[in-house]
Design a protein around this motif. Structure first.
Motif, PDB file in Angstrom:
ATOM      1  N   CYS A   1     -34.502  17.771   3.594  1.00 31.05           N
ATOM      2  CA  CYS A   1     -34.756  18.944   4.448  1.00 31.05           C
ATOM      3  C   CYS A   1     -33.904  20.143   4.068  1.00 31.05           C
ATOM      4  O   CYS A   1     -34.044  21.220   4.665  1.00 31.05           O
ATOM      5  CB  CYS A   1     -34.570  18.578   5.916  1.00 31.05           C
ATOM      6  SG  CYS A   1     -35.979  17.641   6.578  1.00 31.05           S
ATOM      7  N   GLN A   2     -33.027  19.996   3.068  1.00 33.03           N
ATOM      8  CA  GLN A   2     -32.338  21.164   2.515  1.00 33.03           C
ATOM      9  C   GLN A   2     -33.327  22.086   1.828  1.00 33.03           C
ATOM     10  O   GLN A   2     -33.113  23.299   1.748  1.00 33.03           O
ATOM     11  CB  GLN A   2     -31.307  20.736   1.476  1.00 33.03           C
ATOM     12  CG  GLN A   2     -30.184  19.875   1.963  1.00 33.03           C
ATOM     13  CD  GLN A   2     -29.312  19.467   0.789  1.00 33.03           C
ATOM     14  OE1 GLN A   2     -28.307  20.120   0.529  1.00 33.03           O
ATOM     15  NE2 GLN A   2     -29.679  18.432   0.082  1.00 33.03           N
ATOM     16  N   ALA A   3     -34.379  21.484   1.285  1.00 34.28           N
ATOM     17  CA  ALA A   3     -35.366  22.246   0.530  1.00 34.28           C
ATOM     18  C   ALA A   3     -36.220  23.094   1.459  1.00 34.28           C
ATOM     19  O   ALA A   3     -36.341  22.826   2.657  1.00 34.28           O
ATOM     20  CB  ALA A   3     -36.257  21.296  -0.280  1.00 34.28           C
ATOM     21  N   ALA A   4     -36.803  24.137   0.891  1.00 32.68           N
ATOM     22  CA  ALA A   4     -37.762  24.964   1.628  1.00 32.68           C
ATOM     23  C   ALA A   4     -39.153  24.401   1.341  1.00 32.68           C
ATOM     24  O   ALA A   4     -39.530  24.218   0.179  1.00 32.68           O
ATOM     25  CB  ALA A   4     -37.670  26.416   1.148  1.00 32.68           C
ATOM     26  N   TRP A   5     -39.893  24.095   2.379  1.00 36.95           N
ATOM     27  CA  TRP A   5     -41.201  23.462   2.219  1.00 36.95           C
ATOM     28  C   TRP A   5     -42.322  24.375   2.690  1.00 36.95           C
ATOM     29  O   TRP A   5     -42.190  25.063   3.706  1.00 36.95           O
ATOM     30  CB  TRP A   5     -41.251  22.158   3.018  1.00 36.95           C
ATOM     31  CG  TRP A   5     -40.264  21.133   2.558  1.00 36.95           C
ATOM     32  CD1 TRP A   5     -39.093  20.788   3.175  1.00 36.95           C
ATOM     33  CD2 TRP A   5     -40.328  20.344   1.375  1.00 36.95           C
ATOM     34  NE1 TRP A   5     -38.432  19.826   2.463  1.00 36.95           N
ATOM     35  CE2 TRP A   5     -39.162  19.534   1.338  1.00 36.95           C
ATOM     36  CE3 TRP A   5     -41.246  20.238   0.334  1.00 36.95           C
ATOM     37  CZ2 TRP A   5     -38.901  18.634   0.310  1.00 36.95           C
ATOM     38  CZ3 TRP A   5     -40.993  19.341  -0.694  1.00 36.95           C
ATOM     39  CH2 TRP A   5     -39.827  18.551  -0.694  1.00 36.95           C
ATOM     40  N   GLN A   6     -43.412  24.365   1.942  1.00 30.56           N
ATOM     41  CA  GLN A   6     -44.618  25.077   2.353  1.00 30.56           C
ATOM     42  C   GLN A   6     -45.448  24.114   3.195  1.00 30.56           C
ATOM     43  O   GLN A   6     -45.976  23.128   2.672  1.00 30.56           O
ATOM     44  CB  GLN A   6     -45.437  25.494   1.132  1.00 30.56           C
ATOM     45  CG  GLN A   6     -44.773  26.521   0.246  1.00 30.56           C
ATOM     46  CD  GLN A   6     -45.578  26.776  -1.019  1.00 30.56           C
ATOM     47  OE1 GLN A   6     -46.671  26.232  -1.198  1.00 30.56           O
ATOM     48  NE2 GLN A   6     -45.043  27.596  -1.897  1.00 30.56           N
ATOM     49  N   VAL A   7     -45.538  24.387   4.481  1.00 30.58           N
ATOM     50  CA  VAL A   7     -46.331  23.538   5.373  1.00 30.58           C
ATOM     51  C   VAL A   7     -47.122  24.431   6.329  1.00 30.58           C
ATOM     52  O   VAL A   7     -46.715  25.565   6.604  1.00 30.58           O
ATOM     53  CB  VAL A   7     -45.445  22.565   6.187  1.00 30.58           C
ATOM     54  CG1 VAL A   7     -44.728  21.577   5.274  1.00 30.58           C
ATOM     55  CG2 VAL A   7     -44.440  23.326   7.037  1.00 30.58           C
ATOM     56  N   PRO A   8     -48.231  23.930   6.853  1.00 27.97           N
ATOM     57  CA  PRO A   8     -49.000  24.726   7.813  1.00 27.97           C
ATOM     58  C   PRO A   8     -48.185  25.024   9.068  1.00 27.97           C
ATOM     59  O   PRO A   8     -47.255  24.300   9.416  1.00 27.97           O
ATOM     60  CB  PRO A   8     -50.194  23.813   8.139  1.00 27.97           C
ATOM     61  CG  PRO A   8     -50.286  22.861   6.990  1.00 27.97           C
ATOM     62  CD  PRO A   8     -48.882  22.648   6.530  1.00 27.97           C
ATOM     63  N   ASP A   9     -48.544  26.107   9.730  1.00 24.89           N
ATOM     64  CA  ASP A   9     -47.871  26.473  10.982  1.00 24.89           C
ATOM     65  C   ASP A   9     -47.950  25.324  11.990  1.00 24.89           C
ATOM     66  O   ASP A   9     -48.987  24.685  12.137  1.00 24.89           O
ATOM     67  CB  ASP A   9     -48.525  27.723  11.593  1.00 24.89           C
ATOM     68  CG  ASP A   9     -48.249  28.977  10.769  1.00 24.89           C
ATOM     69  OD1 ASP A   9     -47.302  28.946   9.959  1.00 24.89           O
ATOM     70  OD2 ASP A   9     -48.996  29.962  10.919  1.00 24.89           O
ATOM     71  N   GLY A  10     -46.833  25.098  12.659  1.00 27.05           N
ATOM     72  CA  GLY A  10     -46.813  24.091  13.706  1.00 27.05           C
ATOM     73  C   GLY A  10     -46.507  22.683  13.243  1.00 27.05           C
ATOM     74  O   GLY A  10     -46.362  21.774  14.064  1.00 27.05           O
TER      75      GLY A  10
END
Length: 198
Positions: free
Chosen positions: A139-148
């Motif tokens: 979770c240190q990383a920045a992740w591209q995920v859908p809103d919510g």
């Protein structure tokens, strides 16, 4: 690489293979000694004891997989070579590809995961804490995920799914791990919610 490192690598390779097959309790130092051609006394010079040997295998061989470390580092804000956010499914596809090439490690992890249900196992505490520790690291990383989307909850489900299909794959290696994961991915990251985030 020094002679010490070469010898230690030989020991870790042998111990990994044997513990993957027989578990921690079923793998004696004598058995490792026979496989490496080293005396037990010489073996202990490099690893100190069987518990320390297990720790070396888990922390330096399994959990420090270069491909995973590099992926997280490249997508962690503030690192020198930060590339930006990563699509979460890409991380799990990488995990499946890498683990497909190292079935002995997957078998070792699966064996220890079951063995360490027993509280007296020397790696019990490590495996109890491992899930949260791994999540914190990822979770240190920045992740591209859908809103919510709850990233931690999603990763917990993905991790549990990966653990399960890896056991299926070990039972039936004719089907590739990447193929098994691809089937799961359609359900874990369904359209249209995850379109554009893969």
């Amino acid at each position: 690489m020094s002679k010490f490192d070469d010898r230690l690598d030989t020991i870790l390779d042998a111990a990994t293979e044997l513990m993957a097959r027989y578990g921690f309790y079923g793998t004696s130092l004598e058995r490792i000694s026979d496989k490496t051609g080293m005396s037990k006394q010489n073996l202990l010079y490099y690893v100190k004891n069987k518990k320390n040997l297990l720790t070396l295998i888990i922390t330096e061989r399994y959990d420090e997989t270069p491909e995973f470390v590099e992926f997280i580092r490249r997508h962690t804000p503030g690192t020198v070579d930060y590339e930006g956010p990563a699509p979460l499914p890409a991380y799990y596809r990488l995990l499946a590809r890498v683990n497909e090439k190292r079935p002995v490690f997957v078998q070792l992890f699966s064996m220890l995961n079951a063995e360490t249900l027993e509280p007296s196992h020397p790696a019990h505490d490590y495996f109890v804490k491992r899930e949260n520790k791994t999540l914190e690291w990822a979770c240190q990383a920045a992740w591209q995920v859908p809103d919510g989307v709850d990233i931690r909850a999603t990763m917990r489900v993905c991790d549990a799914t990966m653990d399960g299909i890896q056991v299926q794959w070990l039972h039936n290696p004719q089907i590739s791990l990447t193929s098994l994961w691809a089937d799961c991915e359609e359900r874990l990251f369904p359209s249209p919610v995850w379109d554009g985030y893969r």
